[in-house]
Scaffold this active site. Structure first.
Site, PDB file in Angstrom:
ATOM      1  N   ARG A  18       0.834  -1.214   0.000  1.00  0.00           N
ATOM      2  CA  ARG A  18       0.000   0.000   0.000  1.00  0.00           C
ATOM      3  C   ARG A  18       0.858   1.249   0.000  1.00  0.00           C
ATOM      4  O   ARG A  18       0.591   2.198  -0.739  1.00  0.00           O
ATOM      5  CB  ARG A  18      -0.933   0.029   1.218  1.00  0.00           C
ATOM      6  CG  ARG A  18      -2.118  -0.897   1.087  1.00  0.00           C
ATOM      7  CD  ARG A  18      -3.065  -0.739   2.243  1.00  0.00           C
ATOM      8  NE  ARG A  18      -2.359  -0.961   3.505  1.00  0.00           N
ATOM      9  CZ  ARG A  18      -2.798  -0.559   4.685  1.00  0.00           C
ATOM     10  NH1 ARG A  18      -3.926   0.093   4.789  1.00  0.00           N
ATOM     11  NH2 ARG A  18      -2.110  -0.823   5.773  1.00  0.00           N
ATOM     12  N   ASN A  36      -5.900  -2.632   1.524  1.00  0.00           N
ATOM     13  CA  ASN A  36      -5.897  -4.086   1.597  1.00  0.00           C
ATOM     14  C   ASN A  36      -7.340  -4.548   1.628  1.00  0.00           C
ATOM     15  O   ASN A  36      -8.209  -3.864   2.164  1.00  0.00           O
ATOM     16  CB  ASN A  36      -5.194  -4.572   2.866  1.00  0.00           C
ATOM     17  CG  ASN A  36      -3.696  -4.423   2.807  1.00  0.00           C
ATOM     18  OD1 ASN A  36      -3.106  -4.286   1.742  1.00  0.00           O
ATOM     19  ND2 ASN A  36      -3.058  -4.447   3.961  1.00  0.00           N
TER      20      ASN A  36
END
Length: 91
Positions: A18, A36
């Site tokens: 991320r 996520n």
């Protein structure tokens, strides 16, 4: 301007994916977010010029050093994200 949604599979959680994706998207000047997902994938929503989005997809295929990208599902999206690029919580 166009918007795409990416679903990235493989070893992409717990490896800084991320942070990597958000940093690359910010560097490219894109709007959107990354998060996520509960199924172990990472989701990216990004808006920008088509050529710049292609650069993001190419970077996401590589990911950060500890990631092993198994695949990327890329689709057009209707969403218009807020300006800037953020990391969202898992959903």
């Amino acid at each position: 301007m166009k918007t795409i949604r990416l679903i990235i599979s493989g070893r992409v959680q717990g490896v800084g994916y991320r942070h990597f994706a958000a940093g690359k998207a910010r560097l490219l000047g894109l709007d959107g977010w990354v998060r996520n997902r509960l199924d172990g994938t990472v989701e990216v929503l990004a808006r920008g010029e088509a050529a710049v989005l292609d650069e993001l997809v190419a970077a996401c295929r590589l990911g950060p050093p500890a990631a092993i990208v198994g695949g990327i599902d890329s689709r057009p999206a209707e969403d218009v994200p807020a300006p800037g690029f953020i990391q969202r919580e898992t959903a």
